[in-house]
Write an enzyme that holds these catalytic residues in place. Sequence first.
Site, short mmCIF file in Angstrom:
data_model
loop_
_atom_site.label_atom_id
_atom_site.label_comp_id
_atom_site.label_asym_id
_atom_site.label_seq_id
_atom_site.Cartn_x
_atom_site.Cartn_y
_atom_site.Cartn_z
N ILE A 106 0.67 -1.06 -0.29
CA ILE A 106 -0.08 0.08 0.32
C ILE A 106 0.82 1.21 -0.07
O ILE A 106 0.94 1.79 -0.37
CB ILE A 106 -0.91 0.47 0.86
CG1 ILE A 106 -2.03 -0.93 0.92
CG2 ILE A 106 -2.00 1.28 1.32
CD1 ILE A 106 -2.68 -1.47 2.61
N THR A 141 8.37 -19.74 -12.08
CA THR A 141 8.84 -17.82 -12.79
C THR A 141 7.89 -17.12 -12.26
O THR A 141 7.41 -16.07 -12.45
CB THR A 141 8.87 -18.05 -14.29
OG1 THR A 141 7.02 -19.03 -14.78
CG2 THR A 141 9.73 -19.02 -15.04
N PRO A 157 5.67 -16.27 -9.87
CA PRO A 157 5.74 -15.58 -9.02
C PRO A 157 6.81 -13.92 -9.73
O PRO A 157 5.59 -12.73 -9.22
CB PRO A 157 6.70 -15.32 -8.10
CG PRO A 157 6.72 -17.13 -7.50
CD PRO A 157 6.44 -17.23 -9.60
N CYS A 214 33.80 6.11 16.70
CA CYS A 214 32.32 6.31 17.87
C CYS A 214 32.02 5.85 18.89
O CYS A 214 33.45 6.32 19.56
CB CYS A 214 30.90 6.46 16.42
SG CYS A 214 30.21 8.21 17.44
N HIS A 241 33.52 7.91 11.70
CA HIS A 241 33.08 7.33 11.23
C HIS A 241 33.99 7.18 9.73
O HIS A 241 33.00 7.12 8.63
CB HIS A 241 31.68 7.33 11.49
CG HIS A 241 31.04 6.64 12.17
ND1 HIS A 241 29.85 5.86 12.66
CD2 HIS A 241 30.28 7.85 12.96
CE1 HIS A 241 29.40 5.89 13.76
NE2 HIS A 241 29.34 7.23 13.84
N GLU A 278 34.46 4.56 8.08
CA GLU A 278 33.77 3.83 6.80
C GLU A 278 32.59 4.09 6.33
O GLU A 278 32.63 3.45 5.69
CB GLU A 278 33.03 2.60 8.17
CG GLU A 278 31.85 2.57 8.95
CD GLU A 278 31.70 3.70 9.91
OE1 GLU A 278 33.11 4.01 10.63
OE2 GLU A 278 31.21 3.39 10.62
N1 GLN Z 1 25.70 7.29 21.63
C1 GLN Z 1 27.32 8.18 21.26
C2 GLN Z 1 26.79 9.53 20.79
O1 GLN Z 1 26.16 9.75 20.87
C3 GLN Z 1 28.34 7.85 19.99
C4 GLN Z 1 27.82 8.05 18.91
C5 GLN Z 1 27.97 6.41 18.28
O2 GLN Z 1 28.82 5.73 18.12
N2 GLN Z 1 27.40 6.96 16.65
O3 GLN Z 1 27.65 10.02 21.77
#
Ligand code: GLN
Length: 541
Positions: A150, A189, A191, A382, A508, A510
Site C-alpha cells: 500500500i 516463474t 511469482p 564513535c 566514522h 567507514e
Molecule cells: N552514543 C554516542 C554519542 O551520541 C556515540 C554515537 C555513535 O556511536 N554513533 O555520542
Amino acid sequence: MDTKYIFVTGGVVSSLGKGIISSSLACLLKARGLRVTIQKFDPYINVDPGTLNPYEHGECYVTEDGRETDLDLGHYERFTNVRTSKANNVTTGRIYKSVIDKERRGDYLGKTVQIVPHITDEIKRRIKYLGNTGNYDIVITEIGGVVGDIESLPFLEAVRQLRWELGNSSLCVHLTYVPFIAAAQELKTKPTQHSVKALQELGIQPDILVLRTEKEIPADMRRKIALFCNVDPKAVVQSRDASSIYKVPLMLHEQHVDETVLNKIGVTKSGEPHMEPWLAFTDKLDSATETVTIGLVGKYVELQDAYKSISEALVHATTYADRKLKLVYIHSEKVDESNVEEQLKDMDGVIVAPGFGHRGIEGKFVALKWCREHDVPTFGICLGMQCMVIEFARNVLGLKDANSTEMAHDTPHNVIDLMEEQKNVSNMGGTMRLGAYDCRLRPGSKAFEAYGQQDVRERHRHRYEFNNEYRVQFEQNGMECVGENPAAHLIEVVEIPTKRWYIGTQYHPEYTSTVLSPSPIFKSFINAAIDYHNDKAADKK
Ligand code: GLN
C-alpha cells in the site's frame, strides 16, 4: 545531453538486493564515462531513518552534508565513488511534511490537498531535483519496498506519470525472484509473472527484468518470462548469488545490461566500460589466500546489516592488503572477565563498534582492557572511541566510575560529556552532530601516519564528546588526543602511541571507504593486524 531517468522497482519479496543492482548498474555506466547518481525513495513515514532502531532498518548511513539515510546509500557510494547528499534519500514522511508545510503556508491557494496530484507532484519534483542540477547524465531512482505494498502506491503513480512524460528518456528495471522449489527440483516463474502483472496494473511496463536466483535460469525459461511479461528477451537477465557483491557489476555486464539500458534510453556510448581498476580489485578478492581475523565487538551482532559500512570498509582494506577477511561478530553483552580471553585470543585486530545507550557497554570496557593490556591492534569507532577513553580513565587514571553522561548522568568523572551545542536540543530527529567536519592530525602520530596528511575530513553522528577538561591528565598518562576539530577544538582522534595500534575516532571513517578509494585508516588498521598476526606466528615457531 538531457538527463535520463532509470527507475528500479522490486517485486515478490524484499531483500533481493535492489540497492546492489542499482549500484552495479551505476558502476557500469560510470565506467563508460557517464555522470551518474542514485537516489532512494523510501515509503515509510519516518522523516529519515535516523530515529530508527538498527533492528528495524540496519545501519543508518550518513552523507557528507549530514543527512541520516538508508544503508543503500552506502552501497551507492562504495560502487560509484560518487558522493551522495541530502537529496539522495527521500521518505514518505519527508514528502508529506513538505506538502503539509506548504498547505500551512497557504501555498495551495484554497485547494483541497490530495495524494494525487499534490503528493505525487512533490515526489516527481524530488525525483527530478538532482537531474535538474545539470550535474548528471543519468539519475537512477530506487523505489523502496515491494510492488503491491500500500505504501509504495504514490511513488509508483509518480513513476508512471514520469515514464509517460519522459518517454524514451526513462526506463524501468524491475527486480524479481525466481525461487527454486527443492521438492520439485524446479525453478518457478509464476511469482515473477504476478509481480510484473501487479506493476502493469499500476500502468508501468518494465523494460528490463532482473531475476534473482540461486540457480542458473535456462535461456528458454527467460524467453518464456519475456513473452509473458512483454519484455524484450535480451532484457531479461539473471542475478545469481555471487561470492561477493562486488562481482555483481561484472555479472550484469556479461549479460550486456549496461548496453541494453543505454540503447533503450538513446545514449550512444560505444566500446566497453573501463572496468580495469574494478577488475583489479575483484581479482585480488579471488586471489587472496591468507586470512586476517578481525573481531567486531558490538550489541547488534545478530543483525549484520547494523554494521554494514564497517564490514565493507574492512573488506576493502583487507582486499588491498591481499588478504581474505574473517570477520567475527562478538556480542558485547556476552563479554565478561571470565570469557574475554577465550573470545578475543584468536583475533588479529579488534574493532569496538559505534552505538547508543547503556546496553552492552560494560562488555566493551572488558574487551578494550584486554586488548590494551595484550597490545592487540584496536580500533574504536564513535561510541567505541568513547569507550576507549572511559576504560583508560577507569583503569589507568584510576578515576573510578568514570563514564559518559549518556550512560550515567551523575558520574563523578564525565570524561565523555554532552556537547555544548547539544544541551538545548529537545527533538531527537536529525539533531546530532552530523556529516563531515575537519580534523587536524598531530604530525608524528599513528593516525597522521595512516592518512599521510595533516588535514582530513570525515563524517560524524554523535551528541557526546571527549571532555577537554581531562585532556592533560590523559596525555600525561599515555593516551593522546591526536586529532582535533580546528574550529571547535573537539577531540576527534585519540591514541596510545606506545601500543602497536590503539586508535579511537569520534568520527566514522567507514562511511567514506569505497572500492576504488578505500579508507586510509582502515588500511592502516588492517596492516597492523597483519603484522600482529605474523608476529604471533613467528613467536609460535
Ligand atoms: N552514543 C554516542 C554519542 O551520541 C556515540 C554515537 C555513535 O556511536 N554513533 O555520542
